[in-house]
Scaffold this motif. Structure first.
Motif, PDB file in Angstrom:
ATOM      1  N   GLU A 236       0.837  -1.193   0.000  1.00 23.20           N
ATOM      2  CA  GLU A 236       0.000   0.000   0.000  1.00 23.20           C
ATOM      3  C   GLU A 236       0.873   1.244   0.000  1.00 23.20           C
ATOM      4  OE1 GLU A 236      -3.253  -0.188  -0.215  1.00 23.20           O
ATOM      5  OE2 GLU A 236      -3.230  -2.396  -0.128  1.00 23.20           O
ATOM      6  N   GLN A 237       0.281   2.384  -0.357  1.00 22.80           N
ATOM      7  CA  GLN A 237       1.038   3.627  -0.228  1.00 22.80           C
ATOM      8  C   GLN A 237       1.298   3.894   1.254  1.00 22.80           C
ATOM      9  OE1 GLN A 237      -1.932   6.403  -2.012  1.00 22.80           O
ATOM     10  NE2 GLN A 237      -1.700   7.550  -0.100  1.00 22.80           N
ATOM     11  N   PHE A 238       2.495   4.388   1.562  1.00 22.92           N
ATOM     12  CA  PHE A 238       2.876   4.549   2.959  1.00 22.92           C
ATOM     13  C   PHE A 238       3.258   5.982   3.321  1.00 22.92           C
ATOM     14  CE2 PHE A 238       6.409   2.934   0.463  1.00 22.92           C
ATOM     15  CZ  PHE A 238       7.492   3.714   0.814  1.00 22.92           C
ATOM     16  N   THR A 239       2.984   6.924   2.430  1.00 26.53           N
ATOM     17  CA  THR A 239       3.152   8.346   2.742  1.00 26.53           C
ATOM     18  C   THR A 239       2.042   9.122   2.054  1.00 26.53           C
ATOM     19  OG1 THR A 239       4.497   8.921   0.809  1.00 26.53           O
ATOM     20  CG2 THR A 239       5.673   8.113   2.768  1.00 26.53           C
ATOM     21  N   GLU A 240       1.950  10.387   2.393  1.00 28.17           N
ATOM     22  CA  GLU A 240       1.057  11.313   1.694  1.00 28.17           C
ATOM     23  C   GLU A 240       1.910  12.422   1.120  1.00 28.17           C
ATOM     24  OE1 GLU A 240      -2.105  14.162   3.520  1.00 28.17           O
ATOM     25  OE2 GLU A 240      -3.119  12.245   3.150  1.00 28.17           O
ATOM     26  N   GLU A 241       1.815  12.620  -0.207  1.00 27.82           N
ATOM     27  CA  GLU A 241       2.688  13.561  -0.910  1.00 27.82           C
ATOM     28  C   GLU A 241       1.865  14.633  -1.626  1.00 27.82           C
ATOM     29  OE1 GLU A 241       5.849  13.174  -0.360  1.00 27.82           O
ATOM     30  OE2 GLU A 241       5.656  11.190   0.541  1.00 27.82           O
ATOM     31  N   PRO A 242       1.662  15.795  -0.991  1.00 25.25           N
ATOM     32  CA  PRO A 242       0.935  16.878  -1.657  1.00 25.25           C
ATOM     33  C   PRO A 242       1.825  17.602  -2.663  1.00 25.25           C
ATOM     34  CG  PRO A 242       1.594  17.558   0.541  1.00 25.25           C
ATOM     35  CD  PRO A 242       2.057  16.138   0.385  1.00 25.25           C
ATOM     36  N   TYR A 243       1.407  17.636  -3.915  1.00 26.22           N
ATOM     37  CA  TYR A 243       2.194  18.289  -4.957  1.00 26.22           C
ATOM     38  C   TYR A 243       1.856  19.785  -5.013  1.00 26.22           C
ATOM     39  CZ  TYR A 243       3.327  13.692  -7.002  1.00 26.22           C
ATOM     40  OH  TYR A 243       3.786  12.416  -7.229  1.00 26.22           O
ATOM     41  N   GLY A 244       2.906  20.613  -4.989  1.00 29.25           N
ATOM     42  CA  GLY A 244       2.725  22.053  -5.083  1.00 29.25           C
ATOM     43  C   GLY A 244       3.429  22.624  -6.301  1.00 29.25           C
ATOM     44  N   ILE A 245       3.178  23.882  -6.560  1.00 32.64           N
ATOM     45  CA  ILE A 245       3.789  24.607  -7.668  1.00 32.64           C
ATOM     46  C   ILE A 245       4.801  25.572  -7.074  1.00 32.64           C
ATOM     47  CG2 ILE A 245       3.375  26.252  -9.547  1.00 32.64           C
ATOM     48  CD1 ILE A 245       0.513  24.896  -9.680  1.00 32.64           C
ATOM     49  N   GLY A 246       6.062  25.385  -7.410  1.00 32.38           N
ATOM     50  CA  GLY A 246       7.133  26.162  -6.808  1.00 32.38           C
ATOM     51  C   GLY A 246       7.333  27.505  -7.486  1.00 32.38           C
ATOM     52  N   ILE A 247       7.413  28.567  -6.669  1.00 32.24           N
ATOM     53  CA  ILE A 247       7.671  29.914  -7.178  1.00 32.24           C
ATOM     54  C   ILE A 247       8.701  30.594  -6.286  1.00 32.24           C
ATOM     55  CG2 ILE A 247       5.363  30.117  -8.174  1.00 32.24           C
ATOM     56  CD1 ILE A 247       4.565  31.865  -5.793  1.00 32.24           C
ATOM     57  N   GLU A 248       9.085  31.803  -6.651  1.00 31.54           N
ATOM     58  CA  GLU A 248      10.084  32.536  -5.880  1.00 31.54           C
ATOM     59  C   GLU A 248       9.597  32.753  -4.450  1.00 31.54           C
ATOM     60  OE1 GLU A 248      12.989  36.237  -6.820  1.00 31.54           O
ATOM     61  OE2 GLU A 248      10.858  36.649  -6.992  1.00 31.54           O
ATOM     62  N   LYS A 249      10.503  32.632  -3.506  1.00 35.39           N
ATOM     63  CA  LYS A 249      10.195  32.770  -2.092  1.00 35.39           C
ATOM     64  C   LYS A 249       9.527  34.115  -1.797  1.00 35.39           C
ATOM     65  CE  LYS A 249      10.598  31.810   2.387  1.00 35.39           C
ATOM     66  NZ  LYS A 249       9.773  30.759   3.031  1.00 35.39           N
ATOM     67  N   GLY A 250       8.359  34.047  -1.127  1.00 28.98           N
ATOM     68  CA  GLY A 250       7.684  35.254  -0.679  1.00 28.98           C
ATOM     69  C   GLY A 250       6.770  35.922  -1.679  1.00 28.98           C
ATOM     70  N   ASP A 251       6.613  35.349  -2.867  1.00 31.33           N
ATOM     71  CA  ASP A 251       5.746  35.967  -3.883  1.00 31.33           C
ATOM     72  C   ASP A 251       4.297  35.545  -3.624  1.00 31.33           C
ATOM     73  OD1 ASP A 251       4.609  37.155  -6.077  1.00 31.33           O
ATOM     74  OD2 ASP A 251       6.122  36.446  -7.506  1.00 31.33           O
ATOM     75  N   VAL A 252       3.703  36.151  -2.603  1.00 33.34           N
ATOM     76  CA  VAL A 252       2.365  35.767  -2.158  1.00 33.34           C
ATOM     77  C   VAL A 252       1.320  36.070  -3.227  1.00 33.34           C
ATOM     78  CG1 VAL A 252       0.560  36.238  -0.449  1.00 33.34           C
ATOM     79  CG2 VAL A 252       2.951  36.005   0.272  1.00 33.34           C
ATOM     80  N   GLU A 253       1.448  37.191  -3.918  1.00 33.10           N
ATOM     81  CA  GLU A 253       0.450  37.560  -4.928  1.00 33.10           C
ATOM     82  C   GLU A 253       0.398  36.527  -6.056  1.00 33.10           C
ATOM     83  OE1 GLU A 253       1.993  41.516  -5.690  1.00 33.10           O
ATOM     84  OE2 GLU A 253       0.101  42.371  -4.965  1.00 33.10           O
TER      85      GLU A 253
END
Length: 295
Positions: A236-253
């Motif tokens: 069975e799967q033994f972790t949970e891996e949420p995929y995100g979209i990487g951008i420059e640090k701190g670019d909240v907008e």
């Protein structure tokens, strides 16, 4: 965000390959998302910069069936590719104006920090260590780690069997979350074999150099489907891996823009899944997770 450099910095010779691809999906993939022709972004934002430039540079993987794979025609196809095109379209960028850069696991933060890409969509698990260097939008999908073995392997049936078989070699990718996760299941560190891309792990499993390949289940399912009758998933799967979209640090907008874009394009998101990773036998329908707070 600082301007994207017109000439990419070489992280490692031959490792990061820049390609301008006009048609980024295979013939069986859906049509490209409708491009926003009426963009009106606040001056000084990353969105305005990209829209004014008329092109966008996106990092993804080139070796993962169903998510980011360079096919025999040199074109990119997969769920990550299609998700990236949805974001680009809302920025006013058509698929033919996307510049794709290969972003294997070990260089994803680096290409963002160096300004070589505008964002990265590359089966990129969100975790606290990576958040120290970059900001994540999303998650846009949640996977789970599993094991892949040769079809005739009846010895390894899950990660718990690895300590009982200390001679078994386990392959993953340098800089990846699965490579770190699997260590606690090993009898000794020498069991772990690392390459820069998962294609090499699959080849090593095929020729008997390793006994197990481990990464996220949806990626492994793509290899099983691509190599019919040669590999299988076990346990069975033994972790949970949420995929995100990487951008420059701190670019909240920009982070908030990406989250809103995906939430507002549910049909395009579902079409992206069903025409790519969703075609793999046994795959479940994708469901867009609730986005994390941007920071």
């Amino acid at each position: 965000m600082r301007s994207i450099r017109t000439k990419a910095l070489a992280v490692t010779a031959g490792l990061v390959l820049t390609l301008g691809l006009a048609a980024c999906g295979g013939d069986d993939e859906g049509s490209d998302p409708e491009v926003n022709t009426d963009t009106n972004f606040e001056s000084g934002t990353t969105m305005a910069e990209i829209a004014d430039r008329g092109t966008v540079t996106i990092g993804t993987k080139f070796d993962q069936p169903g998510f980011g794979l360079q096919n025999l025609d040199g074109e990119l196809e997969g769920f990550d590719v299609e998700v990236a095109k949805i974001i680009a379209a809302e920025l006013g960028i058509a698929a033919e104006d996307i510049e794709w850069k290969e972003a294997p696991s070990e260089v994803r933060e680096q290409v963002i920090e160096n300004g070589e890409v505008d964002f990265v969509v590359a089966t990129y698990t969100i975790n606290d260590e990576r958040k120290k260097r970059i900001t994540f939008a999303g998650p846009y999908y949640v996977a789970g780690q599993q094991l892949m073995v040769a079809e005739d392997n009846d010895t390894i049936e899950g990660p718990e069997d690895l300590k009982d078989n200390p001679e078994a070699k386990v392959c993953s990718v340098t800089g990846s979350t699965p490579a770190e996760n699997i260590r606690e299941y090993l009898a000794n560190p020498k069991q772990l074999v690392l390459f820069d891309v998962y294609d090499k792990c699959a080849d090593a499993l095929s020729n008997g150099q390793v006994d197990v390949v481990t990464t996220d289940n949806v990626i492994l399912a793509g290899f099983v489907s691509k190599n019919e009758g040669e590999f299988k998933l076990v346990g069975e799967q033994f972790t949970e891996e949420p995929y995100g979209i990487g951008i420059e640090k701190g670019d909240v907008e920009f982070c908030e823009f990406i989250n809103e874009t995906l939430a507002d394009n549910e049909d395009a998101y579902n079409d992206a899944w069903s025409s790519t990773a969703g075609e793999v036998e046994g795959s479940e329908p994708a469901e867009l997770p609730e986005a994390d707070t941007c920071s």
